[in-house]
Each structure stands twice: as C-alpha cells, then as structure tokens.
Motif scaffolding. Structure first.
Motif, mmCIF file in Angstrom:
data_model
loop_
_atom_site.group_PDB
_atom_site.id
_atom_site.type_symbol
_atom_site.label_atom_id
_atom_site.label_comp_id
_atom_site.label_asym_id
_atom_site.label_seq_id
_atom_site.Cartn_x
_atom_site.Cartn_y
_atom_site.Cartn_z
ATOM 1 N N GLY A 1 0.807 -1.213 0.000
ATOM 2 C CA GLY A 1 0.000 0.000 0.000
ATOM 3 C C GLY A 1 0.842 1.265 0.000
ATOM 4 O O GLY A 1 0.452 2.292 -0.571
ATOM 5 N N GLU A 2 2.014 1.213 0.622
ATOM 6 C CA GLU A 2 2.925 2.357 0.645
ATOM 7 C C GLU A 2 3.776 2.428 -0.625
ATOM 8 O O GLU A 2 4.537 3.371 -0.802
ATOM 9 N N GLY A 3 3.666 1.428 -1.488
ATOM 10 C CA GLY A 3 4.425 1.418 -2.738
ATOM 11 C C GLY A 3 5.854 0.926 -2.598
ATOM 12 O O GLY A 3 6.647 1.059 -3.531
ATOM 13 N N GLU A 4 6.208 0.338 -1.467
ATOM 14 C CA GLU A 4 7.579 -0.122 -1.228
ATOM 15 C C GLU A 4 7.846 -1.495 -1.850
ATOM 16 O O GLU A 4 8.921 -1.732 -2.379
ATOM 17 N N TRP A 5 6.890 -2.397 -1.741
ATOM 18 C CA TRP A 5 7.070 -3.760 -2.229
ATOM 19 C C TRP A 5 6.051 -4.048 -3.323
ATOM 20 O O TRP A 5 4.957 -3.500 -3.348
ATOM 21 N N LYS A 6 6.427 -4.946 -4.242
ATOM 22 C CA LYS A 6 5.546 -5.236 -5.371
ATOM 23 C C LYS A 6 5.187 -6.714 -5.525
ATOM 24 O O LYS A 6 4.150 -7.033 -6.061
ATOM 25 N N ASP A 7 6.047 -7.611 -5.082
ATOM 26 C CA ASP A 7 5.827 -9.027 -5.356
ATOM 27 C C ASP A 7 6.414 -9.875 -4.228
ATOM 28 O O ASP A 7 7.226 -9.392 -3.441
ATOM 29 N N TYR A 8 5.990 -11.133 -4.150
ATOM 30 C CA TYR A 8 6.540 -12.047 -3.152
ATOM 31 C C TYR A 8 6.578 -13.465 -3.705
ATOM 32 O O TYR A 8 5.945 -13.766 -4.718
ATOM 33 N N ALA A 9 7.337 -14.310 -3.036
ATOM 34 C CA ALA A 9 7.408 -15.732 -3.382
ATOM 35 C C ALA A 9 7.529 -16.524 -2.092
ATOM 36 O O ALA A 9 8.137 -16.060 -1.123
ATOM 37 N N ILE A 10 6.945 -17.702 -2.072
ATOM 38 C CA ILE A 10 7.029 -18.587 -0.915
ATOM 39 C C ILE A 10 7.672 -19.890 -1.359
ATOM 40 O O ILE A 10 7.238 -20.506 -2.331
ATOM 41 N N ASP A 11 8.726 -20.291 -0.658
ATOM 42 C CA ASP A 11 9.407 -21.550 -0.936
ATOM 43 C C ASP A 11 9.322 -22.434 0.291
ATOM 44 O O ASP A 11 9.638 -22.003 1.395
ATOM 45 N N HIS A 12 8.930 -23.681 0.091
ATOM 46 C CA HIS A 12 8.874 -24.666 1.169
ATOM 47 C C HIS A 12 9.930 -25.713 0.863
ATOM 48 O O HIS A 12 9.735 -26.566 0.005
ATOM 49 N N LEU A 13 11.043 -25.618 1.560
ATOM 50 C CA LEU A 13 12.168 -26.522 1.339
ATOM 51 C C LEU A 13 12.192 -27.607 2.409
ATOM 52 O O LEU A 13 11.401 -27.573 3.349
ATOM 53 N N LYS A 14 13.112 -28.549 2.289
ATOM 54 C CA LYS A 14 13.194 -29.643 3.259
ATOM 55 C C LYS A 14 13.588 -29.148 4.644
ATOM 56 O O LYS A 14 13.109 -29.644 5.646
ATOM 57 N N ASP A 15 14.475 -28.155 4.693
ATOM 58 C CA ASP A 15 14.981 -27.711 5.991
ATOM 59 C C ASP A 15 14.442 -26.367 6.455
ATOM 60 O O ASP A 15 14.597 -26.003 7.616
ATOM 61 N N ARG A 16 13.799 -25.603 5.573
ATOM 62 C CA ARG A 16 13.290 -24.290 5.972
ATOM 63 C C ARG A 16 12.205 -23.809 5.013
ATOM 64 O O ARG A 16 12.086 -24.301 3.899
ATOM 65 N N ALA A 17 11.430 -22.828 5.485
ATOM 66 C CA ALA A 17 10.429 -22.162 4.660
ATOM 67 C C ALA A 17 10.882 -20.716 4.478
ATOM 68 O O ALA A 17 11.393 -20.093 5.412
ATOM 69 N N VAL A 18 10.717 -20.180 3.262
ATOM 70 C CA VAL A 18 11.208 -18.845 2.948
ATOM 71 C C VAL A 18 10.099 -18.027 2.298
ATOM 72 O O VAL A 18 9.473 -18.476 1.339
ATOM 73 N N PHE A 19 9.870 -16.810 2.834
ATOM 74 C CA PHE A 19 8.956 -15.840 2.236
ATOM 75 C C PHE A 19 9.841 -14.731 1.696
ATOM 76 O O PHE A 19 10.437 -13.978 2.463
ATOM 77 N N SER A 20 9.981 -14.627 0.368
ATOM 78 C CA SER A 20 10.847 -13.635 -0.262
ATOM 79 C C SER A 20 10.018 -12.440 -0.696
ATOM 80 O O SER A 20 8.928 -12.592 -1.247
ATOM 81 N N ILE A 21 10.557 -11.234 -0.461
ATOM 82 C CA ILE A 21 9.861 -9.985 -0.762
ATOM 83 C C ILE A 21 10.656 -9.233 -1.824
ATOM 84 O O ILE A 21 11.859 -9.028 -1.679
ATOM 85 N N PHE A 22 9.967 -8.814 -2.901
ATOM 86 C CA PHE A 22 10.617 -8.171 -4.034
ATOM 87 C C PHE A 22 10.113 -6.745 -4.244
ATOM 88 O O PHE A 22 8.942 -6.447 -3.999
ATOM 89 N N LYS A 23 10.998 -5.889 -4.733
ATOM 90 C CA LYS A 23 10.604 -4.554 -5.200
ATOM 91 C C LYS A 23 10.045 -4.686 -6.612
ATOM 92 O O LYS A 23 9.033 -4.107 -6.960
ATOM 93 N N ARG A 24 10.743 -5.460 -7.444
ATOM 94 C CA ARG A 24 10.289 -5.806 -8.791
ATOM 95 C C ARG A 24 10.450 -7.318 -8.943
ATOM 96 O O ARG A 24 11.381 -7.901 -8.403
ATOM 97 N N SER A 25 9.584 -7.919 -9.709
ATOM 98 C CA SER A 25 9.579 -9.383 -9.776
ATOM 99 C C SER A 25 10.820 -9.958 -10.438
ATOM 100 O O SER A 25 11.164 -11.106 -10.217
ATOM 101 N N GLY A 26 11.536 -9.203 -11.245
ATOM 102 C CA GLY A 26 12.702 -9.719 -11.941
ATOM 103 C C GLY A 26 14.002 -9.575 -11.170
ATOM 104 O O GLY A 26 15.054 -9.947 -11.673
ATOM 105 N N GLU A 27 13.953 -9.040 -9.973
ATOM 106 C CA GLU A 27 15.174 -8.787 -9.216
ATOM 107 C C GLU A 27 15.364 -9.814 -8.107
ATOM 108 O O GLU A 27 14.552 -10.688 -7.891
ATOM 109 N N MET A 28 16.471 -9.624 -7.387
ATOM 110 C CA MET A 28 16.702 -10.425 -6.184
ATOM 111 C C MET A 28 15.782 -9.910 -5.086
ATOM 112 O O MET A 28 15.406 -8.737 -5.100
ATOM 113 N N PRO A 29 15.423 -10.756 -4.132
ATOM 114 C CA PRO A 29 14.514 -10.280 -3.074
ATOM 115 C C PRO A 29 15.171 -9.220 -2.187
ATOM 116 O O PRO A 29 16.363 -9.306 -1.891
ATOM 117 N N LEU A 30 14.370 -8.224 -1.796
ATOM 118 C CA LEU A 30 14.845 -7.207 -0.848
ATOM 119 C C LEU A 30 15.059 -7.823 0.522
ATOM 120 O O LEU A 30 16.047 -7.552 1.192
#
Length: 129
Positions: free
Chosen positions: A53-82
């Motif tokens: 809502g503040e325009g800081e973040w645009k996209d996210y991804a959720i990964d469920h791995l064998k040893d951990r779960a990761v919620f990645s937050i992106f400014k733009r979908s084509g970049e590395m997560p912030l």
C-alpha cells in the motif's frame, strides 16, 4: 534379528523380506517440507499488505524446502529479493527459528517468535546504494 521368533517348519529365515506400507516408506524417505502455518502467514501478509500500500514492495514468493520455509519480498519481480523471512526449525532451540535477511545476506533480526522478529519492518528500512 527379527522381533518374531522363527517357528519350526515355517520356512522363514533371518533374511526374509519384510512388507512395509508404501505410505510409511515415502514418509520415512522424504520428510514433509517445512511450511508456514496460517497464523505465521497472516502476520507476514499483514506487513506485506501495508508495504504494498505504501508502494515499497511489489511481489513475493514462498518456498517450502526440506529444511526451511522462505517468504521472499521483491521490489520488482525480476530482481533479487529485498528481504527474506525464513523459518528454520533446526535453529529453534539455539538462535530462534525465525529470521529476517536482507539482500546482502545479513541477518537483520532473529528470534523465537515471529511477531517479535517482524517488528524490524516497523522502522523505515531503506536500501542504500
């Protein structure tokens, strides 16, 4: 050695095959991946929604791995997560299962309780180039 004694005349030997349920075999072979529970996702998505809502973040991804779960937050979908919010149950008794990691891989906050760890986003975080 087996738990059952060999009966005379049964024809069973020490090397006899044991029947195992396929479901049981798969569970022992491939443990279920680590996932976020509903309340954990609610807490993360509440902050994510505010930042979108503040325009800081645009996209996210959720990964469920064998040893951990990761919620990645992106400014733009084509970049590395912030930021990455990670849940690693193996670290629960040591440093805390939850952590927030920035683009450089530095851990910004780590702890036992997710709401406490997510307070790192209450401050105004900005990337410095």
């Amino acid at each position: 050695m087996s738990d059952q004694p060999d009966l005379p005349g049964s024809g069973r030997s020490q090397d006899a095959a044991v029947v195992v349920s396929l479901n049981e075999y798969r569970q022992n072979r491939d443990p279920a991946p680590v996932t976020f529970h509903r309340r954990e996702l609610d807490a993360i998505l509440k902050i994510y929604g505010r930042m979108v809502g503040e325009g800081e973040w645009k996209d996210y991804a959720i990964d469920h791995l064998k040893d951990r779960a990761v919620f990645s937050i992106f400014k733009r979908s084509g970049e590395m997560p912030l930021f990455r919010v990670e849940k690693n149950p193996k670290l629960a008794s040591k440093q805390g299962a939850y952590s927030v990691i920035n683009t450089d891989g530095r851990i910004l906050k780590r702890g036992q309780e997710l709401p406490q760890v997510l307070k790192v986003f209450d401050k105004a975080l900005k990337l410095i180039d």
